[in-house]
Motif scaffolding. Structure first.
Motif, PDB file in Angstrom:
ATOM      1  N   LEU A 104       0.827  -1.204   0.000  1.00  0.00           N
ATOM      2  CA  LEU A 104       0.000   0.000   0.000  1.00  0.00           C
ATOM      3  C   LEU A 104       0.865   1.259   0.000  1.00  0.00           C
ATOM      4  N   ILE A 105       1.896   1.273   0.829  1.00  0.00           N
ATOM      5  CA  ILE A 105       2.787   2.431   0.890  1.00  0.00           C
ATOM      6  C   ILE A 105       3.547   2.593  -0.419  1.00  0.00           C
ATOM      7  N   THR A 106       4.035   1.490  -0.970  1.00  0.00           N
ATOM      8  CA  THR A 106       4.782   1.545  -2.234  1.00  0.00           C
ATOM      9  C   THR A 106       3.917   2.075  -3.361  1.00  0.00           C
ATOM     10  N   LEU A 107       2.705   1.561  -3.490  1.00  0.00           N
ATOM     11  CA  LEU A 107       1.822   1.987  -4.581  1.00  0.00           C
ATOM     12  C   LEU A 107       1.390   3.441  -4.404  1.00  0.00           C
ATOM     13  N   ALA A 108       1.135   3.868  -3.161  1.00  0.00           N
ATOM     14  CA  ALA A 108       0.768   5.260  -2.937  1.00  0.00           C
ATOM     15  C   ALA A 108       1.908   6.193  -3.329  1.00  0.00           C
ATOM     16  N   ASN A 109       3.127   5.796  -3.039  1.00  0.00           N
ATOM     17  CA  ASN A 109       4.283   6.594  -3.456  1.00  0.00           C
ATOM     18  C   ASN A 109       4.484   6.559  -4.962  1.00  0.00           C
ATOM     19  N   GLN A 110       4.267   5.415  -5.564  1.00  0.00           N
ATOM     20  CA  GLN A 110       4.380   5.324  -7.015  1.00  0.00           C
ATOM     21  C   GLN A 110       3.326   6.174  -7.712  1.00  0.00           C
ATOM     22  N   GLY A 111       2.198   6.387  -7.022  1.00  0.00           N
ATOM     23  CA  GLY A 111       1.143   7.242  -7.562  1.00  0.00           C
ATOM     24  C   GLY A 111       1.387   8.719  -7.316  1.00  0.00           C
ATOM     25  N   GLY A 112       2.552   9.058  -6.825  1.00  0.00           N
ATOM     26  CA  GLY A 112       2.919  10.458  -6.606  1.00  0.00           C
ATOM     27  C   GLY A 112       3.220  10.785  -5.166  1.00  0.00           C
ATOM     28  N   GLY A 113       2.701   9.997  -4.225  1.00  0.00           N
ATOM     29  CA  GLY A 113       2.957  10.235  -2.806  1.00  0.00           C
ATOM     30  C   GLY A 113       2.727  11.668  -2.389  1.00  0.00           C
ATOM     31  N   PRO A 114       1.547  12.263  -2.708  1.00  0.00           N
ATOM     32  CA  PRO A 114       1.347  13.678  -2.406  1.00  0.00           C
ATOM     33  C   PRO A 114       1.174  13.999  -0.930  1.00  0.00           C
ATOM     34  N   ASP A 115       0.943  12.974  -0.111  1.00  0.00           N
ATOM     35  CA  ASP A 115       0.678  13.207   1.312  1.00  0.00           C
ATOM     36  C   ASP A 115       1.373  12.120   2.130  1.00  0.00           C
ATOM     37  N   ASN A 116       1.396  12.315   3.438  1.00  0.00           N
ATOM     38  CA  ASN A 116       1.892  11.264   4.328  1.00  0.00           C
ATOM     39  C   ASN A 116       0.999  10.028   4.190  1.00  0.00           C
TER      40      ASN A 116
END
Length: 277
Positions: free
Chosen positions: A236-248
């Motif tokens: 989940l963390i990896t994919l959220a960052n790959q999607g731009g990681g705009p927030d914590n």
């Protein structure tokens, strides 16, 4: 005689004793310089708080809130069957809100800080839920994902009133505007309810650093996969960052298992609460 109990016979229906097996993780994301999220996971308490306010004030708000929840866990008895868990959760939310207000009275520059909170407390048979803000709790049961919380946001209110569609809400310019949050201004009422977990259920608690980036289908695919909670949190963390990681990004994944399969994991604290402790 159908449906009658023979004289002298007693029927006892007991709930299966259940346990939790969880993993927790937090990441600053790709665009933020500090992590204002806080989270904690124990054997019976799971909590995520997404702070806001800038200049370290969001970090403080989420830390104070998680601390209040951890103190709730510490003071609750081992046997929770006779405890008013929803009442205790409501009191913990009130205590967190008061701590934010008290800190702002002592340190006026922190006036206006705030935080969301989602929490689950497990009594061995039921989960007590508390929710304020737009952090979310999901249930994955039988491979299907269901959102258990309703965002306290302006766009969700517009959706509820039929003024915009759920699809329009996803790209609305004010989608992050909260209608309800813990703050320094005034006490807030949490949404409270009991959940009836089943063996095999998987729960997700997360900040909007996950949900603002990943569609429900992507979350469902990860949650339904036959992998452990630790792997799902990492993905989940990896994919959220790959999607731009705009927030914590902060998330907890917890599996419901038979009590005999659960192992004591102790309390794990992540994000701002771990850094400012």
């Amino acid at each position: 005689m159908s449906g009658l109990t023979p004289r002298g016979c007693e029927i006892h229906t007991e709930r299966m004793a259940l346990g939790l097996r969880s993993a927790i993780g937090s990441d600053v994301g790709r665009r933020r310089t500090a992590n204002e999220d806080s989270g904690a996971a124990g054997d019976r308490l799971l909590v995520v708080a997404d702070g806001m306010g800038g200049h370290a004030h969001g970090e403080l708000a989420s830390t104070l809130t998680v601390a209040a929840m951890l103190e709730l866990d510490e003071r609750l008895p081992q046997d929770l069957t006779q405890v008013d868990l929803l009442g205790e959760l409501a009191s913990a939310v009130d205590e967190a809100s008061e701590r934010l207000a008290e800190h702002a009275r002592k340190e006026p520059d922190t006036q206006g800080m705030g935080t969301t909170v989602v929490a689950l407390v497990f009594d061995g048979a039921r989960l007590a839920l508390a929710h304020v803000g737009d952090s979310r709790i999901y249930l994955c049961r039988g491979g299907e994902l269901r959102q258990l919380t309703r965002d306290h946001t302006m766009v969700q209110q517009l959706v509820d009133e039929g003024q915009i569609t759920p699809e329009e809400a996803l790209v609305h310019p004010r989608r992050s505007v909260l209608m309800r949050a813990l703050s320094t201004e005034h006490p807030v009422e949490a949404d409270l309810e009991f959940l009836e977990p089943q063996p095999g259920d998987r729960y997700l608690l997360c900040s909007d650093g996950v949900t603002a980036v990943l569609p429900d289908k992507a979350i469902e695919d990860l949650m339904a996969a036959p992998t452990g909670p630790e792997v799902v949190v990492e993905q989940l963390i990896t994919l959220a960052n790959q999607g731009g990681g705009p927030d914590n990004i902060t998330c907890i994944v917890a599996d419901v298992v038979d009590a005999g399969e659960a192992q004591a994991q102790g309390v794990r604290v992540v994000g701002a609460a771990s850094e400012l402790a």
